[in-house]
Design an enzyme around this catalytic site. Structure first.
Site, PDB file in Angstrom:
ATOM      1  N   GLY A 298       6.874  -7.971 -38.096  1.00  0.00           N
ATOM      2  CA  GLY A 298       6.784  -6.817 -38.979  1.00  0.00           C
ATOM      3  C   GLY A 298       6.971  -5.474 -38.320  1.00  0.00           C
ATOM      4  O   GLY A 298       6.761  -4.445 -38.979  1.00  0.00           O
ATOM      5  N   VAL A 299       7.358  -5.411 -37.030  1.00  0.00           N
ATOM      6  CA  VAL A 299       7.519  -4.106 -36.385  1.00  0.00           C
ATOM      7  C   VAL A 299       8.963  -3.602 -36.454  1.00  0.00           C
ATOM      8  O   VAL A 299       9.269  -2.526 -35.942  1.00  0.00           O
ATOM      9  CB  VAL A 299       7.058  -4.161 -34.908  1.00  0.00           C
ATOM     10  CG1 VAL A 299       5.576  -4.464 -34.827  1.00  0.00           C
ATOM     11  CG2 VAL A 299       7.865  -5.176 -34.110  1.00  0.00           C
TER      12      VAL A 299
ATOM     13  N   LYS B 190      12.019  -5.591 -35.684  1.00  0.00           N
ATOM     14  CA  LYS B 190      12.973  -6.115 -34.701  1.00  0.00           C
ATOM     15  C   LYS B 190      14.298  -6.480 -35.365  1.00  0.00           C
ATOM     16  O   LYS B 190      15.371  -6.160 -34.850  1.00  0.00           O
ATOM     17  CB  LYS B 190      12.382  -7.344 -34.011  1.00  0.00           C
ATOM     18  CG  LYS B 190      11.115  -7.083 -33.229  1.00  0.00           C
ATOM     19  CD  LYS B 190      10.660  -8.312 -32.490  1.00  0.00           C
ATOM     20  CE  LYS B 190      10.292  -9.457 -33.399  1.00  0.00           C
ATOM     21  NZ  LYS B 190       9.165  -9.162 -34.301  1.00  0.00           N
ATOM     22  N   THR B 191      14.226  -7.188 -36.492  1.00  0.00           N
ATOM     23  CA  THR B 191      15.457  -7.628 -37.153  1.00  0.00           C
ATOM     24  C   THR B 191      16.184  -6.471 -37.815  1.00  0.00           C
ATOM     25  O   THR B 191      17.400  -6.331 -37.696  1.00  0.00           O
ATOM     26  CB  THR B 191      15.125  -8.714 -38.191  1.00  0.00           C
ATOM     27  OG1 THR B 191      14.447  -9.797 -37.548  1.00  0.00           O
ATOM     28  CG2 THR B 191      16.392  -9.237 -38.850  1.00  0.00           C
TER      29      THR B 191
ATOM     30  N   SER C  15      -8.381 -12.942 -20.039  1.00  0.00           N
ATOM     31  CA  SER C  15      -8.709 -11.516 -20.095  1.00  0.00           C
ATOM     32  C   SER C  15     -10.085 -11.225 -20.689  1.00  0.00           C
ATOM     33  O   SER C  15     -10.542 -10.083 -20.660  1.00  0.00           O
ATOM     34  CB  SER C  15      -7.639 -10.754 -20.888  1.00  0.00           C
ATOM     35  OG  SER C  15      -7.609 -11.192 -22.232  1.00  0.00           O
TER      36      SER C  15
ATOM     37  N   LYS D   1      -3.661  -3.918 -26.688  1.00  0.00           N
ATOM     38  CA  LYS D   1      -5.122  -3.956 -26.687  1.00  0.00           C
ATOM     39  C   LYS D   1      -5.713  -2.574 -26.944  1.00  0.00           C
ATOM     40  O   LYS D   1      -6.697  -2.432 -27.684  1.00  0.00           O
ATOM     41  CB  LYS D   1      -5.615  -4.515 -25.344  1.00  0.00           C
ATOM     42  CG  LYS D   1      -5.263  -5.989 -25.139  1.00  0.00           C
ATOM     43  CD  LYS D   1      -5.676  -6.493 -23.770  1.00  0.00           C
ATOM     44  CE  LYS D   1      -5.335  -7.967 -23.615  1.00  0.00           C
ATOM     45  NZ  LYS D   1      -5.696  -8.522 -22.308  1.00  0.00           N
TER      46      LYS D   1
END
Length: 806
Positions: free
Chosen positions: A364-365, A367-368, A684, A727
């Site tokens: 959802g950022v 890319k496509t 982490s 993070k």
């Protein structure tokens, strides 16, 4: 010429000259022409002509032996009489001999100038039994069959055989007229017993008859096919002439003419043109009804339709490209800068290989969608190919033409669809590739995505090199781990992190709201969505790194608004934080830190997932027991090892941490990470686990306004981790004002944009002691980190005016 009766009474000399024969056996009573070439043999013939004309005719064991000795000839032969002799100009002689009787050599008496031997006449016993009569008839019938089938035997041969009453003479006659091996003829000659001779002959005749029948059948079928081909050709020529008279064209001839014309006009590399010309020449010889015709025709169509040398012209206007990229996407500065750098270099150097980029980030950022934007910015065609679930290598490289229904791979199919040899080619979800018995698609992609190899990419179907070096390949992935190292090495990695609340707000106002208003017909209908409503949707209704769920929520508001406008005839609608629940119902998420206070045994950790950064709460509890460590919450192996390392460190440094050493024997420690249905793993969370353990055993609360991350060692060192930006953004989304990172990650933190980094106080730790000093309180209110000044609390913002779509 003596007759058979006179031959039977001819008295044979006890010693007679022996004439070796090459590759032939002469039977009694048979008249055979011979060519004599050896000097010794010519001498023998001359002496015999001057004498009684009777000689011994014995076959050589090896026809290649030039000067045969006594051991080189068979022991049984035929006594023969020379009927005629003719000398030839080359010194050789032609003679006509007639067999008299079977002979057996008893002893050789001379070797020079030619062989002489004592011989014995072999007489066949005269017996006329029923078996011999049956064998005689059977042999005659088989010989008739062979005469009918063999083209080299005249019919008179069978007539002559019918008139031979003696069974032995019949066997000799037939043996001399059929085509059999020398050794088999010699065996028949050596068979003195008539019954045995006929049995041997019958076996040979049966075999020869079968061979001749099979040969005749093959010849008949071949002749039938040839006759059919001639007939078809004749009919086609007639049909062609008729169509010509009627003014009609032959469909297949027109097709071939069109292909020839296209081949002449098409710009092709020399190698491809040569192969296409060869295939077209072959196509002309294939009947249109044959299956191979369609295969060859389809192959030529693919060659002629592919853009071997045709490419679109790049738009090298940097300002135009920047404008297009900014219009379509908010932020994504790394991607935009890389594309502008490429265009700048292309402007300075015309011939340049296309870049091979890999966009990595949560769903959802953008890319496509950014791939389409890049194609629009540089003026190229855009092709998208989803690799999710692809398991067959042939999807990439195609099938060989030997398979029914074979086609090129999806790379070549995409190039054909684009119509140019330099499109923007997006390989979506490259991290979702699979493999099975049909091959490994990731291995096939190695050639496609290697600039040093893809200038001559070979598809299995085409079997010709196609230049992919001008294609701009863009791959996308959510995570890098599943991508094979060799494939990863061929790509330039560009990370697309998740969006912060202000970024999502800007994206919603600039892109999502206008898009959804247009799709739902609300462009000028009076719907307004306030900033406060958008912030509430982002923080309380969606929990994601991208903006897909945010867009869905806006679409839901638009649908409900459309219904209100249609049913209630409402002209203006304003959606604010107060009435948002009427459109989206109750919010599914609540702030993780809302209502929290510093507690014993609860530490806040920052984690990274495929969908971005998240906040985890590490809970520790002590209970009476025998010092056992209990771990729950779907923890992976690495995370469990981190918990044990933290427990060992705290136990080893109990005195320094103010913990009663007997507590480890008197209490069981239970560590739990909520959201137990979700698997969790990774190192982490080590510092958070150590903090929770130290807190529950020492009784000191952990600061609720501090989120931490870092891997620990048994010696108490805090090791660096990955996903720093994701993070930190997770802490920002959760409204946690203080974060703690390993000291070695300071450079990664400084790379984060100031507008994100300045929203939290960042502290760094080198050892677990630094972490515990920062995280554990003395039971009082939470204190600031002390590493960076705590920002002053900003006054509460007033609710902004609703945003209307343009």
């Amino acid at each position: 010429m003596p007759n058979e009766e006179s031959l039977e009474t001819v008295e044979l000399p006890e010693v007679m000259p022996i004439l070796p024969l090459r590759g032939t056996v002469i039977f009694p009573f048979m008249i055979v022409p011979l060519v004599v070439g050896r000097k010794s043999s010519i001498k023998l013939i001359d002496d015999a002509i001057r004498g009684n004309r009777i000689i011994g005719l014995f076959a050589q064991k090896d026809p290649e032996t030039e000067d045969p000795a006594t051991d080189d000839i068979y022991g049984v032969g035929t006594a023969g009489m020379i009927l005629k002799m003719l000398r030839m100009p080359d010194g050789s002689a032609r003679i006509m001999v007639q067999g008299i009787a079977r002979l057996a050599v008893e002893e050789f008496v001379e070797a020079a100038p030619y062989l002489k031997a004592k011989t014995k006449r072999l007489e066949s016993p005269e017996t006329k039994t029923t078996k011999i009569e049956a064998l005689q008839r059977n042999a005659l019938n088989l010989f008739q069959k062979i005469v009918e089938l063999a083209p080299n035997l005249p019919e008179d041969a069978y007539v002559a055989a019918m008139n031979i009453e003696d069974a032995g003479k019949l066997a000799d006659f037939i043996s001399s007229n059929i085509n059999v091996e020398l050794t088999e003829r010699q065996q028949i000659l050596e068979a003195v017993d008539v019954g045995a001779r006929l049995e041997q002959l019958t076996s040979i005749l049966n075999r020869e008859a079968d061979l001749l029948e099979l040969g005749s059948k093959i010849q008949s079928e071949a002749k039938s096919e040839m006759d059919k081909a001639h007939r078809d050709y004749y009919l086609r020529q007639q049909l062609k002439a008729i169509r010509k008279e009627l003014g009609e064209e032959d469909q297949y001839a027109v097709e071939i003419d069109e292909l020839e014309e296209k081949l002449l006009e098409k710009a092709l590399p020399d190698e491809v043109r040569e192969e296409a010309t060869r295939e077209l020449t072959r196509l002309k010889t294939i009947p249109p009804q044959a299956a191979e015709y369609v295969v060859a025709r389809t192959y030529l169509d693919w060659i002629l339709v592919l853009p071997w040398l045709e490419g679109s012209e790049d738009n090298l206007d940097i300002s135009h490209a920047r404008k297009v990229l900014d219009e379509d996407h908010y932020d994504l500065d790394d991607v935009k800068e890389r594309i502008l750098e490429y265009l700048s270099v292309r402007k300075l150097k015309e011939e340049m290989k296309g870049p091979i980029l890999c966009f990595v980030g949560p769903p959802g950022v953008g890319k496509t969608s950014v791939g389409k934007s890049i194609a629009r910015a540089v003026g190229r065609k855009f092709i998208r190919m989803s690799l999710g679930g692809v398991r067959d290598e042939a999807e990439i490289r195609g099938h060989r033409r030997t398979y029914v229904g074979a086609l090129p791979g999806r790379i070549i199919q995409g190039i054909r669809k684009a119509g140019t040899n330099n499109p923007v080619f997006m390989l979506d979800e490259v991290d979702k590739l699979g493999m099975d018995f049909r091959g490994d698609p990731a291995a096939a992609l190695l050639e496609v995505l290697d600039p040093e190899q893809n200038f001559s990419f070979s598809d299995h179907y085409l079997d010709l090199p196609f230049d992919l070096s001008k294609v701009m390949f863009i791959t996308t992935a959510n995570i890098l781990d599943p991508i094979p190292p060799a494939l990863k090495d061929r790509m330039e990695i560009i990370r697309l992190p998740g969006y912060t609340l202000p970024e999502k707000l800007a994206i919603a106002k600039q892109f999502l709201i206008p898009k959804q208003f247009a799709e739902h017909g609300l462009g000028k209908r009076g719907l307004r969505i306030a900033d406060s409503a958008l912030k509430e949707i982002i923080s309380r209704y969606t929990r994601e790194a991208g903006v897909r769920n945010l867009e869905r929520a806006i679409a839901t508001i638009c649908r409900k608004t459309a219904r209100q406008i249609v049913e209630e005839k409402v002209k203006k609608i304003a959606v604010t934080k107060k009435n948002l629940v009427d459109y989206l119902r109750a919010p599914p998420f609540y702030p993780e830190t809302a209502g929290r206070k510093s507690e014993v045994g609860i530490a806040t950790a920052m984690a990274w997932t495929a969908v971005g950064g998240v906040i985890l709460f590490i809970e520790a509890l002590k209970m009476p027991g025998k010092g056992e460590l209990i771990l729950t919450g779907q923890l992976g192996d690495v995370m469990q090892e981190s918990a044990r390392a933290a427990y060992s460190y705290v136990k080893a440094h109990a005195k320094e941490l103010g913990i009663d050493a007997e507590a480890f024997d008197k209490y069981n420690i239970h560590i739990h990470v909520p959201a137990g249905a979700t698997p969790k793993d990774g190192p982490s969370a080590g510092v958070a686990m150590a903090t929770a353990l130290a807190s529950v055993l020492s009784g000191r609360p952990v600061r609720h306004d501090l989120a931490m991350t870092g891997e620990i060692t048994l010696r108490g060192k805090v090791m660096p981790i990955g996903g720093v930006k994701e993070k930190l953004l997770a802490a920002v989304r959760a409204s946690i004002p203080n974060v703690l990172f390993p000291e070695e990650n300071e450079s990664d933190v400084l790379e984060i944009e100031p507008e994100h980094r300045d929203k939290v106080d960042v502290a760094y730790a080198r050892t677990i002691g630094d972490v515990l000093k920062e995280a554990l309180t003395d039971g009082g209110p939470a204190r600031p980190s002390g590493k960076t000044p705590k920002p002053k609390r900003k006054p509460r913002e007033k609710e902004s005016e609703p945003v209307a779509a343009e």
